[in-house]
Design an enzyme around this catalytic site. Structure first.
Site, PDB file in Angstrom:
ATOM      1  N   ALA A 133       0.848  -1.111  -0.028  1.00 47.91           N
ATOM      2  CA  ALA A 133       0.102   0.148   0.088  1.00 47.91           C
ATOM      3  C   ALA A 133       0.910   1.161   0.056  1.00 47.91           C
ATOM      4  O   ALA A 133       1.802   1.200   0.549  1.00 47.91           O
ATOM      5  CB  ALA A 133      -0.696   0.197   1.264  1.00 47.91           C
ATOM      6  N   GLU A 135       4.824  -5.120   7.276  1.00 47.27           N
ATOM      7  CA  GLU A 135       4.341  -3.984   7.864  1.00 47.27           C
ATOM      8  C   GLU A 135       5.009  -3.757   9.452  1.00 47.27           C
ATOM      9  O   GLU A 135       4.643  -2.551   9.766  1.00 47.27           O
ATOM     10  CB  GLU A 135       2.752  -4.351   7.903  1.00 47.27           C
ATOM     11  CG  GLU A 135       1.921  -4.197   6.506  1.00 47.27           C
ATOM     12  CD  GLU A 135       1.935  -5.285   5.539  1.00 47.27           C
ATOM     13  OE1 GLU A 135       2.728  -6.264   5.831  1.00 47.27           O
ATOM     14  OE2 GLU A 135       1.491  -5.474   4.534  1.00 47.27           O
TER      15      GLU A 135
HETATM   16  N1  CAA Z   1       4.521   3.134  -0.951  1.00 42.88           N
HETATM   17  C1  CAA Z   1       4.789   4.401  -1.488  1.00 42.88           C
HETATM   18  N2  CAA Z   1       6.063   4.452  -2.148  1.00 42.88           N
HETATM   19  C2  CAA Z   1       7.036   3.481  -2.375  1.00 42.88           C
HETATM   20  C3  CAA Z   1       6.379   2.161  -1.564  1.00 42.88           C
HETATM   21  C4  CAA Z   1       5.325   2.129  -0.826  1.00 42.88           C
HETATM   22  N3  CAA Z   1       4.839   0.951  -0.452  1.00 42.88           N
HETATM   23  N4  CAA Z   1       7.459   1.281  -1.914  1.00 42.88           N
HETATM   24  C5  CAA Z   1       8.281   2.196  -2.599  1.00 42.88           C
HETATM   25  N5  CAA Z   1       8.055   3.510  -3.034  1.00 42.88           N
HETATM   26  C6  CAA Z   1       8.715   4.362  -3.570  1.00 42.88           C
HETATM   27  C7  CAA Z   1       9.919   5.008  -2.728  1.00 42.88           C
HETATM   28  O1  CAA Z   1       9.480   5.836  -1.737  1.00 42.88           O
HETATM   29  C8  CAA Z   1      10.645   5.496  -3.849  1.00 42.88           C
HETATM   30  O2  CAA Z   1      10.263   6.793  -4.459  1.00 42.88           O
HETATM   31  P1  CAA Z   1      11.068   8.088  -4.616  1.00 42.88           P
HETATM   32  O3  CAA Z   1      11.935   7.762  -5.753  1.00 42.88           O
HETATM   33  O4  CAA Z   1      10.280   9.276  -4.828  1.00 42.88           O
HETATM   34  O5  CAA Z   1      11.931   8.472  -3.286  1.00 42.88           O
HETATM   35  C9  CAA Z   1      10.306   4.592  -5.107  1.00 42.88           C
HETATM   36  O6  CAA Z   1       9.200   3.887  -4.703  1.00 42.88           O
HETATM   37  C10 CAA Z   1      11.608   3.472  -5.211  1.00 42.88           C
HETATM   38  O7  CAA Z   1      11.747   2.934  -3.736  1.00 42.88           O
HETATM   39  P2  CAA Z   1      13.072   2.919  -3.235  1.00 42.88           P
HETATM   40  O8  CAA Z   1      14.117   3.931  -3.459  1.00 42.88           O
HETATM   41  O9  CAA Z   1      13.032   2.526  -1.787  1.00 42.88           O
HETATM   42  O10 CAA Z   1      13.821   1.401  -4.018  1.00 42.88           O
HETATM   43  P3  CAA Z   1      14.817   0.480  -3.264  1.00 42.88           P
HETATM   44  O11 CAA Z   1      15.162  -0.366  -4.484  1.00 42.88           O
HETATM   45  O12 CAA Z   1      15.894   0.990  -2.752  1.00 42.88           O
HETATM   46  O13 CAA Z   1      13.943  -0.531  -2.239  1.00 42.88           O
HETATM   47  C11 CAA Z   1      12.160  -1.759  -1.318  1.00 42.88           C
HETATM   48  C12 CAA Z   1      12.953  -1.335  -2.742  1.00 42.88           C
HETATM   49  C13 CAA Z   1      12.630  -2.735  -0.568  1.00 42.88           C
HETATM   50  C14 CAA Z   1      10.628  -2.426  -2.004  1.00 42.88           C
HETATM   51  C15 CAA Z   1      11.505  -0.392  -0.641  1.00 42.88           C
HETATM   52  O14 CAA Z   1      11.043   0.536  -1.563  1.00 42.88           O
HETATM   53  C16 CAA Z   1      10.330  -0.433   0.404  1.00 42.88           C
HETATM   54  O15 CAA Z   1      10.731  -1.167   1.551  1.00 42.88           O
HETATM   55  N6  CAA Z   1       9.376  -0.344   0.211  1.00 42.88           N
HETATM   56  C17 CAA Z   1       8.267  -0.267   1.286  1.00 42.88           C
HETATM   57  C18 CAA Z   1       7.782  -1.969   1.306  1.00 42.88           C
HETATM   58  C19 CAA Z   1       6.524  -1.935   2.269  1.00 42.88           C
HETATM   59  O16 CAA Z   1       6.976  -1.642   3.387  1.00 42.88           O
HETATM   60  N7  CAA Z   1       5.402  -2.211   1.999  1.00 42.88           N
HETATM   61  C20 CAA Z   1       4.404  -2.307   2.841  1.00 42.88           C
HETATM   62  C21 CAA Z   1       3.464  -1.264   2.914  1.00 42.88           C
HETATM   63  S1  CAA Z   1       2.218  -1.080   4.175  1.00 42.88           S
HETATM   64  C22 CAA Z   1       0.859  -2.408   3.356  1.00 42.88           C
HETATM   65  O17 CAA Z   1       1.001  -2.822   2.606  1.00 42.88           O
HETATM   66  C23 CAA Z   1      -0.174  -2.285   4.333  1.00 42.88           C
HETATM   67  C24 CAA Z   1      -1.275  -3.181   3.989  1.00 42.88           C
HETATM   68  O18 CAA Z   1      -1.228  -4.465   4.196  1.00 42.88           O
HETATM   69  C25 CAA Z   1      -2.531  -2.710   3.210  1.00 42.88           C
END
Ligand code: CAA
Length: 261
Positions: free
Chosen positions: A67, A135
């Site tokens: 999300a 999460e």
């Molecule tokens: N939400 C919003 N933006 C996100 C995102 C997310 N879940 N995941 C990645 N992005 C964005 C980053 O902010 C970044 O944007 P900018 O270039 O504007 O800074 C872009 O995507 C690229 O991401 P990274 O630079 O972080 O890429 P990376 O290769 O270094 O890392 C990753 C990749 C490990 C997947 C990392 O992006 C990450 O940890 N993302 C979050 C994953 C996460 O925690 N997901 C769970 C969300 S909560 C949820 O899903 C609740 C539910 O059950 C409903």
């Protein structure tokens, strides 16, 4: 075919490929995307030219990285409940969709992305796929059915490990524990396999396919008697034109031509 801001759609040979198209945010599922995905599935349900759906992510890095954390960060307790219920309702509709739905997972399937893949009827992946429910790293738990579907798909002990550590697993590990059915070398091979599997499914009787989904889903539902649903569905199948066609074709040693009636 309708157009969307966060999705691209392509229909070919009765297979609708829905591609999540926010590569700049690793295909994170924002509120607009959830709403558009709902509309796309509703339109696909009504469209008789659509036999089945393959759901995938744009770019090479992600199916969906969860999300949208920018939106989640702003949620109040009340809004968060509505947020979770809206996602759960869509994912449940996908799980119970009457036409087959395959997730083709390339790159990250994290949080809501993993939950979305799990809501599909089954999953194929490319070697780059990574699955996880991170999460807890955000002080959260999954809100789109992850605690339920992961537990059912891979068993409680394994699910709790992933849910409590927030660790991700790679495609081969996901295959070993039954989270994905097949792993292909790269994205093209993965899509080719998804299309091949969907084509095989679409060569079968559509009503029987939808009753398979309903009956198999009843196995997970404590409120339903799955055996009863299976027996009722079996009986319903025997009242269809496709049943007559399927059995007659077998006895006449020819390929059946199913009409979906
Ligand atoms: N939400 C919003 N933006 C996100 C995102 C997310 N879940 N995941 C990645 N992005 C964005 C980053 O902010 C970044 O944007 P900018 O270039 O504007 O800074 C872009 O995507 C690229 O991401 P990274 O630079 O972080 O890429 P990376 O290769 O270094 O890392 C990753 C990749 C490990 C997947 C990392 O992006 C990450 O940890 N993302 C979050 C994953 C996460 O925690 N997901 C769970 C969300 S909560 C949820 O899903 C609740 C539910 O059950 C409903």
């Amino acid at each position: 075919m309708e157009t969307y801001n966060t999705l691209t759609l392509e229909l070919s040979e009765r297979i609708l490929t829905i591609t999540i198209a926010r590569p700049e945010a690793l295909n994170a599922l924002n509120i607009e995307l959830i709403s558009e995905l709902k509309s796309a599935f509703e339109a696909a349900y009504d469209n008789t030219e659509v036999g089945g759906i393959i759901l995938t992510g744009s770019g090479e890095k992600a199916f969906a990285a969860g999300a949208d954390i920018k939106e989640i960060a702003e949620l109040s307790e009340l809004n968060a409940r509505k947020f979770a219920e809206r996602g759960q309702s869509l994912f449940s509709a996908i799980e119970n969709f009457e036409k087959p739905v395959i997730a083709a997972v390339n790159g990250y399937a994290l949080g809501g992305g993993c939950e979305l893949a799990m809501a599909c009827h089954f999953r194929v992946a490319s070697l780059s796929a990574q699955f996880g429910q991170p999460e807890v790293n955000l002080g959260l738990i999954p809100g789109y059915g992850g605690t339920q579907r992961l537990t059912k798909l891979i068993g409680k002990g394994r699910a709790l490990e992933l849910l409590m550590t927030g660790n991700a697993i790679n495609a081969e590990e996901a295959k070993q524990i039954g989270l994905v059915n097949h792993v292909e070398e790269n994205q093209d091979a993965m899509m080719a396999l998804a299309i091949q599997l969907m084509s095989k499914i679409l060569s079968n009787a559509p009503l029987a396919i939808s009753m398979v989904v309903t009956s198999a889903n009843a196995a997970d539902s404590p409120d339903e008697n799955g055996y009863l649903i299976e027996a009722n569905s079996f009986a319903s199948c025997c009242g269809t034109e496709d049943f007559r066609e399927g059995t007659t074709a077998f006895l006449e040693k020819r390929k059946p031509e199913f009409s979906g009636k």
